[in-house]
Design an enzyme around this catalytic site. Structure first.
Site, PDB file in Angstrom:
ATOM      1  N   SER A 180       0.810  -1.217   0.000  1.00  0.00           N
ATOM      2  CA  SER A 180       0.000   0.000   0.000  1.00  0.00           C
ATOM      3  C   SER A 180       0.845   1.269   0.000  1.00  0.00           C
ATOM      4  O   SER A 180       1.975   1.289   0.483  1.00  0.00           O
ATOM      5  CB  SER A 180      -0.922   0.004   1.218  1.00  0.00           C
ATOM      6  N   GLN A 185       1.646   4.286   1.885  1.00  0.00           N
ATOM      7  CA  GLN A 185       1.520   4.357   3.333  1.00  0.00           C
ATOM      8  C   GLN A 185       2.565   5.288   3.925  1.00  0.00           C
ATOM      9  O   GLN A 185       3.522   5.699   3.261  1.00  0.00           O
ATOM     10  CB  GLN A 185       1.678   2.965   3.942  1.00  0.00           C
ATOM     11  N   HIS A 203       4.212   6.036   8.258  1.00  0.00           N
ATOM     12  CA  HIS A 203       4.174   5.620   9.653  1.00  0.00           C
ATOM     13  C   HIS A 203       4.236   6.858  10.542  1.00  0.00           C
ATOM     14  O   HIS A 203       4.989   7.796  10.264  1.00  0.00           O
ATOM     15  CB  HIS A 203       5.330   4.678   9.957  1.00  0.00           C
ATOM     16  N   LYS A 214       7.215   4.307  14.015  1.00  0.00           N
ATOM     17  CA  LYS A 214       7.700   3.157  13.255  1.00  0.00           C
ATOM     18  C   LYS A 214       8.616   3.582  12.108  1.00  0.00           C
ATOM     19  O   LYS A 214       8.337   3.325  10.940  1.00  0.00           O
ATOM     20  CB  LYS A 214       6.520   2.343  12.708  1.00  0.00           C
ATOM     21  N   GLU A 261      11.605   2.992   9.618  1.00  0.00           N
ATOM     22  CA  GLU A 261      12.073   1.697   9.126  1.00  0.00           C
ATOM     23  C   GLU A 261      13.129   1.877   8.046  1.00  0.00           C
ATOM     24  O   GLU A 261      13.223   2.924   7.398  1.00  0.00           O
ATOM     25  CB  GLU A 261      10.905   0.852   8.602  1.00  0.00           C
ATOM     26  N   HIS A 286       5.485   6.142   1.158  1.00  0.00           N
ATOM     27  CA  HIS A 286       6.259   5.129   0.437  1.00  0.00           C
ATOM     28  C   HIS A 286       5.382   3.926   0.098  1.00  0.00           C
ATOM     29  O   HIS A 286       4.278   3.769   0.646  1.00  0.00           O
ATOM     30  CB  HIS A 286       7.467   4.670   1.263  1.00  0.00           C
ATOM     31  N   ARG A 327      -2.604   3.954   5.804  1.00  0.00           N
ATOM     32  CA  ARG A 327      -2.667   3.593   4.380  1.00  0.00           C
ATOM     33  C   ARG A 327      -3.642   4.492   3.621  1.00  0.00           C
ATOM     34  O   ARG A 327      -4.588   5.012   4.194  1.00  0.00           O
ATOM     35  CB  ARG A 327      -3.111   2.139   4.212  1.00  0.00           C
ATOM     36  N   LYS A 350      -7.269  -2.868   2.363  1.00  0.00           N
ATOM     37  CA  LYS A 350      -7.417  -2.611   3.794  1.00  0.00           C
ATOM     38  C   LYS A 350      -7.956  -1.203   4.038  1.00  0.00           C
ATOM     39  O   LYS A 350      -8.109  -0.400   3.122  1.00  0.00           O
ATOM     40  CB  LYS A 350      -6.065  -2.800   4.492  1.00  0.00           C
TER      41      LYS A 350
END
Length: 435
Positions: free
Chosen positions: A113, A115, A117, A140, A142, A287, A306, A312
């Site tokens: 997706s 998205q 964070h 989050k 990453e 991203h 998302r 979702k």
């Protein structure tokens, strides 16, 4: 766990890790996740048509790692017995007696997706307001390091590129809206004020993400059909250039027909990572992973906001509000590694993002060579992605054999020696740690 490991006060040991099967994962043994899972202690069955998307290494409750020789004991159980020993007293206090990171392998067949964070403040707010959607109050950040060639969309493109697309692709301009598109074009042409540019960039992104789904679907299909016809007219029998806007639009429309995320290819940078290259994705940055295999490390959270390329829940309002709207080139998204320790660890690179929870070491050894690591004053998890060798931890009498797919936990303040087997042409491992 071997006798050698027991003699080190259980400072280290092999793990049995959770495998997640999501629709976007690579099927069967085409997936690196499946290839690594095959060597799981106790065995792991692989099915040709089943997608194997993620291997989770850590203590996250949705996929906790277990001790290989004590499968009823989780890594979290072990750490909780003596957090000062396994984490260090400093990190045990700072992270509530738990690992501060989650380490993963991803095998991506089709796009994840669009998205972002949340940062810590927003993560806490979302958790308090919508605990059924956002399961923890953490941020989050990453980092992804490519194992194979790896494609992603990340960060907003340079504004001149977006302007060019508005002038080239009428369907994109229509989704943005004539007034907003024109204001963006005029601002980018005449202004060098970064804050002003961010305002019009947000207007464009928000307009796209909130456009009526029926109009988005119609224009996405219309655009994909037009680009496919143009490719045929131009006799591009060998296919469109990988990562070009026409190729991305056609590919994503096949995977998610009529989805609003298709128009994000005009807004977000396309990045193709070679093995060993990395991207760091900080809080509030958009991203989407597109394809390939990578190791990924993140703060211990599962918070995702998302807004496209997904069946979702889409939280468009939150995503639009949370983004930083920083923009720049695709190359600016790459995180470059540096030598880990040029004196004692000459075969290792350090990926060191600008956050506290984790860094990652890549070690590449040739046949018969070895690497000595001085103690890290925090916990680490290591996975072997290629070859065979051994790991010797602390003052153990002998090393323990590890091979492709082996996952190993190492407690704080432990000496580690990695040795490549004489049988292996190369021996490659990734080690996530916090200190």
């Amino acid at each position: 766990m071997s006798q050698a490991v027991k003699n080190t006060q259980l400072r280290a040991g092999r793990l049995k890790c959770a495998v997640q099967s999501y629709d976007w994962g690579k099927p069967g043994l085409r997936s690196k996740v499946a290839q690594y899972a095959v060597t799981t202690p106790g065995g792991f069955d692989i099915y040709d048509e089943k997608p194997y998307a993620e291997l989770w290494m850590g203590t996250h409750p949705n996929g906790p790692s277990l001790l290989a020789d004590q499968p009823n004991t989780s890594l979290k159980d072990l750490i909780s017995q003596n957090p000062d020993l396994y984490l260090s007293s400093k990190l045990a206090t700072l992270y509530d007696n738990d690992l501060p990171f989650l380490f993963k392998v991803l095998s991506v067949e089709k796009a994840l997706s669009i998205q972002a964070h949340p940062d810590k403040k927003l993560g806490r707010q979302l958790y308090e307001k919508f605990p059924n959607l956002y399961k923890d109050p953490n941020h989050k950040p990453e980092m992804a390091i490519a194992i194979t060639k790896f494609e992603a969309l990340c960060g907003f493109r340079p504004l001149e590129e977006i302007k060019s697309s508005l002038l080239t692709y009428p369907q994109f301009k229509m989704i943005v809206g004539e007034k907003i598109a024109q204001r963006f074009i005029e601002t980018v042409t005449n202004s060098s004020d970064v804050d002003q540019n961010k305002v019009v960039l947000r207007e464009v992104f928000e307009s796209v993400m909130k456009r009526e789904p029926e109009i988005v679907s119609k224009k996405a299909n219309e655009l994909a059909d037009r680009l496919r016809e143009q490719a045929q007219v131009n006799h591009r029998d060998s296919g469109l250039e990988l990562g070009s806007i026409p190729e991305l639009v056609i590919r994503l429309n096949q995977q998610f027909p009529g989805d609003v995320g298709i128009f994000c290819v005009f807004l977000l940078n396309y990045v193709l990572l070679e093995p060993g290259q990395a991207i760091f994705l900080g809080a509030n940055e958009p991203h989407a992973y597109l394809s390939g295999d990578c190791v990924e490390c993140m703060a211990a959270s599962d918070n995702v906001v998302r807004a496209g390329l997904t069946p979702k829940f889409k939280d468009v309002n939150v995503l639009v509000d949370m983004l930083t709207y920083r923009y720049g080139s695709a190359s600016s998204q790459i995180l470059k590694p540096e030598p880990y320790d040029p004196i004692t660890s000459k075969h290792s690179l350090l990926y060191n993002p600008p956050i506290e929870e984790f860094s990652v070491i890549l070690t590449q050894l040739s046949r018969g060579s070895r690497e000595i690591f001085v103690p890290i004053n925090g916990p680490s998890i290591l996975i072997v992605t290629e070859g065979k060798g051994s790991i010797k931890v602390a003052d153990s009498i002998q090393g323990e054999t590890i091979e492709k797919g082996s996952v190993y936990f190492v407690g704080a303040d432990s000496d580690v020696i990695l040795s490549a087997s004489e049988e292996s042409e190369s021996f490659v491992s990734y080690r996530a740690f916090c200190r």
